[in-house]
Design a protein around this motif. Sequence first.
Motif, PDB file in Angstrom:
ATOM      1  N   PRO A 250      -2.966   8.574   3.473  1.00  0.00           N
ATOM      2  CA  PRO A 250      -4.064   9.334   3.590  1.00  0.00           C
ATOM      3  C   PRO A 250      -4.884   9.431   5.266  1.00  0.00           C
ATOM      4  CG  PRO A 250      -4.570   7.517   2.083  1.00  0.00           C
ATOM      5  CD  PRO A 250      -3.281   7.338   2.654  1.00  0.00           C
ATOM      6  N   LEU A 251      -4.217   8.900   5.998  1.00  0.00           N
ATOM      7  CA  LEU A 251      -4.626   9.044   7.422  1.00  0.00           C
ATOM      8  C   LEU A 251      -4.073  10.390   8.071  1.00  0.00           C
ATOM      9  CD1 LEU A 251      -4.265   5.433   8.647  1.00  0.00           C
ATOM     10  CD2 LEU A 251      -6.300   6.241   7.938  1.00  0.00           C
ATOM     11  N   GLY A 252      -2.917  11.067   7.641  1.00  0.00           N
ATOM     12  CA  GLY A 252      -2.401  11.867   8.108  1.00  0.00           C
ATOM     13  C   GLY A 252      -1.558  11.694   9.371  1.00  0.00           C
ATOM     14  N   LEU A 253      -0.827  10.591   9.484  1.00  0.00           N
ATOM     15  CA  LEU A 253       0.021  10.277  10.744  1.00  0.00           C
ATOM     16  C   LEU A 253       0.993  11.232  11.297  1.00  0.00           C
ATOM     17  CD1 LEU A 253       0.651   6.421  10.109  1.00  0.00           C
ATOM     18  CD2 LEU A 253      -1.542   7.443  11.188  1.00  0.00           C
ATOM     19  N   ALA A 254       1.416  11.271  12.579  1.00  0.00           N
ATOM     20  CA  ALA A 254       2.262  12.314  12.981  1.00  0.00           C
ATOM     21  C   ALA A 254       3.603  12.018  12.620  1.00  0.00           C
ATOM     22  CB  ALA A 254       2.413  12.211  14.517  1.00  0.00           C
ATOM     23  N   TYR A 255       3.987  10.482  12.246  1.00  0.00           N
ATOM     24  CA  TYR A 255       5.157  10.485  11.571  1.00  0.00           C
ATOM     25  C   TYR A 255       5.101   8.887  11.112  1.00  0.00           C
ATOM     26  CZ  TYR A 255       6.740   8.651  16.139  1.00  0.00           C
ATOM     27  OH  TYR A 255       6.762   8.108  17.478  1.00  0.00           O
ATOM     28  N   LEU A 256       6.176   8.776  10.417  1.00  0.00           N
ATOM     29  CA  LEU A 256       6.630   7.083  10.056  1.00  0.00           C
ATOM     30  C   LEU A 256       8.026   7.212  10.621  1.00  0.00           C
ATOM     31  CD1 LEU A 256       6.752   4.306   8.344  1.00  0.00           C
ATOM     32  CD2 LEU A 256       7.602   5.723   6.440  1.00  0.00           C
ATOM     33  N   HIS A 257       8.354   6.123  11.389  1.00  0.00           N
ATOM     34  CA  HIS A 257       9.797   5.895  11.844  1.00  0.00           C
ATOM     35  C   HIS A 257      10.448   4.693  11.356  1.00  0.00           C
ATOM     36  CE1 HIS A 257      12.121   5.425  16.081  1.00  0.00           C
ATOM     37  NE2 HIS A 257      12.792   5.395  14.936  1.00  0.00           N
ATOM     38  N   ILE A 258      11.548   4.725  10.749  1.00  0.00           N
ATOM     39  CA  ILE A 258      11.975   3.592  10.300  1.00  0.00           C
ATOM     40  C   ILE A 258      13.600   3.079  10.531  1.00  0.00           C
ATOM     41  CG2 ILE A 258      10.589   3.550   7.890  1.00  0.00           C
ATOM     42  CD1 ILE A 258      13.549   4.413   6.445  1.00  0.00           C
ATOM     43  N   LEU A 259      13.969   1.912  10.844  1.00  0.00           N
ATOM     44  CA  LEU A 259      15.409   1.745  10.953  1.00  0.00           C
ATOM     45  C   LEU A 259      16.073   1.327   9.724  1.00  0.00           C
ATOM     46  CD1 LEU A 259      13.444   0.413  13.600  1.00  0.00           C
ATOM     47  CD2 LEU A 259      15.840  -0.188  14.442  1.00  0.00           C
ATOM     48  N   GLU A 260      17.379   1.566   9.782  1.00  0.00           N
ATOM     49  CA  GLU A 260      18.084   1.445   8.425  1.00  0.00           C
ATOM     50  C   GLU A 260      18.471   0.065   8.419  1.00  0.00           C
ATOM     51  OE1 GLU A 260      22.038   3.798   6.239  1.00  0.00           O
ATOM     52  OE2 GLU A 260      21.668   3.920   8.266  1.00  0.00           O
ATOM     53  N   THR A 261      17.254  -0.553   8.003  1.00  0.00           N
ATOM     54  CA  THR A 261      17.407  -2.076   7.719  1.00  0.00           C
ATOM     55  C   THR A 261      17.561  -2.517   6.248  1.00  0.00           C
ATOM     56  OG1 THR A 261      15.059  -2.066   8.072  1.00  0.00           O
ATOM     57  CG2 THR A 261      16.616  -3.008   9.933  1.00  0.00           C
ATOM     58  N   ALA A 262      17.016  -1.473   5.418  1.00  0.00           N
ATOM     59  CA  ALA A 262      16.902  -1.897   3.899  1.00  0.00           C
ATOM     60  C   ALA A 262      17.958  -1.300   3.143  1.00  0.00           C
ATOM     61  CB  ALA A 262      15.395  -1.496   3.553  1.00  0.00           C
ATOM     62  N   SER A 263      18.131  -1.646   2.055  1.00  0.00           N
ATOM     63  CA  SER A 263      19.041  -0.997   1.274  1.00  0.00           C
ATOM     64  C   SER A 263      18.759   0.445   0.984  1.00  0.00           C
ATOM     65  CB  SER A 263      19.251  -1.711  -0.183  1.00  0.00           C
ATOM     66  OG  SER A 263      17.843  -1.649  -0.931  1.00  0.00           O
ATOM     67  N   ASP A 264      20.064   1.344   0.342  1.00  0.00           N
ATOM     68  CA  ASP A 264      19.702   2.590   0.350  1.00  0.00           C
ATOM     69  C   ASP A 264      18.708   2.800  -0.763  1.00  0.00           C
ATOM     70  OD1 ASP A 264      21.558   3.131   1.882  1.00  0.00           O
ATOM     71  OD2 ASP A 264      23.113   3.831   0.434  1.00  0.00           O
ATOM     72  N   GLU A 265      18.616   1.925  -1.824  1.00  0.00           N
ATOM     73  CA  GLU A 265      17.560   2.119  -2.918  1.00  0.00           C
ATOM     74  C   GLU A 265      16.079   1.775  -2.501  1.00  0.00           C
ATOM     75  OE1 GLU A 265      16.426  -0.056  -7.281  1.00  0.00           O
ATOM     76  OE2 GLU A 265      17.746  -1.085  -6.011  1.00  0.00           O
ATOM     77  N   ILE A 266      15.797   0.716  -1.309  1.00  0.00           N
ATOM     78  CA  ILE A 266      14.655   0.714  -0.807  1.00  0.00           C
ATOM     79  C   ILE A 266      14.227   1.895  -0.023  1.00  0.00           C
ATOM     80  CG2 ILE A 266      13.116  -0.771   0.657  1.00  0.00           C
ATOM     81  CD1 ILE A 266      14.576  -3.328  -0.386  1.00  0.00           C
ATOM     82  N   ASN A 267      15.148   2.279   0.974  1.00  0.00           N
ATOM     83  CA  ASN A 267      14.808   3.589   1.702  1.00  0.00           C
ATOM     84  C   ASN A 267      14.474   4.623   0.977  1.00  0.00           C
ATOM     85  OD1 ASN A 267      15.100   2.162   4.410  1.00  0.00           O
ATOM     86  ND2 ASN A 267      17.216   2.328   4.224  1.00  0.00           N
ATOM     87  N   ASP A 268      15.167   4.956  -0.231  1.00  0.00           N
ATOM     88  CA  ASP A 268      14.992   6.176  -0.877  1.00  0.00           C
ATOM     89  C   ASP A 268      13.544   5.988  -1.627  1.00  0.00           C
ATOM     90  OD1 ASP A 268      17.285   7.383  -0.760  1.00  0.00           O
ATOM     91  OD2 ASP A 268      18.118   6.453  -2.223  1.00  0.00           O
TER      92      ASP A 268
END
Length: 357
Positions: A250-268
């Motif tokens: 709800p804050l309307g942030l500019a972006y979320l930045h993630i590293l590929e540290t989790a499984s495909d299922e979690i990232n999806d």
Amino acid sequence: MLFDNIKLGSIELQNRVVMAPMTRVRASATGLPSPSTALYYAQRASAGLIVSEGISPSKQGQSEPNIPGLYNDEQEAAWRPITKAVHDAGGRIFAQIMHGGRIGHPEINGMQPLGASAIAAQGRIFNSGGRLAFVTPVEMTIEQIQEQIRVFVDTAKRAIAAGFDGVELHGANGYLIQQFLSDNSNQRTDRYGGSPENRARFAIEVVTAVSEAIGADRVGIRFSPGGKFHDMNESDPAGLYTIVLEALNPLGLAYLHILETASDEINDTLRGLWTGPLIVNPALVASSEFANKADADRWLARGADLIAFGRYFISNPDLVRRLRDDLELAEPDLETFYSGGDKGYIDYPDWSPTAVG
């Protein structure tokens, strides 16, 4: 798609290639960025967005030697020509605010590090005289937690005053924000520990306070869900980050930045939850694999909006052109990543038929 423009908050980016934040250990002992830093970032301003190296928000929050700071007037003034150089070259730059928390050492800054709990990280920290075993941090009181939230806010305000287009809060790779999120580093029994909702509280409060101070459209957050770097252990990253993202949406942030540290299922799952722009960095810290165009295409097809490239940006200041025109990439010299000085910093050339051997 990688070379299409995109809006992040109120700013327009010329493409979706992001220069990932990378520690280069070239600041002075007092946290002033190197005189060559302006050229280093300006050389790479063809990136849609540059995220700066991690910047210490306080002396106590400094994680390693020769990390730049942004907590006093002299440091703020030193960043102004750097952001101007990037803007003059047509680029955009966010300041990454990196509070080390327990990832620090008294021999580095003369202060005992702070942490969610009085639990030392396993492993060693780099210092100019060699590597030092991590020490047990001071477990933060409620008052100290509120004080550190203000530290993030003050640095964010200084970043905007110094000409940055926004800030990225470093909630990944075992630094302070993730130390509250992670089960093993957070053994608190108050409202900041225990349940996933409580462990998420500090991250949410930091992001909210910084957003209120400088505008949510100037704020990004970086996470490494399930990441182990710096002795992290999140037992249920899907559940934990569902709580975090549902609170931040709800804050309307500019972006979320993630590293590929989790499984495909979690990232999806996280991609499906997050309603704003998503930056993905496909490479892992300390891995031998560098993020490349194939990784970018794979992630863009999975729903990422922008792709962060790290180490190839060190050795290819014109990385955007090389990716667009399918030109050969120069390999970086790993020996100069943290060596100090201009070698391996501002001396990599743009592409030419003879520049890559």
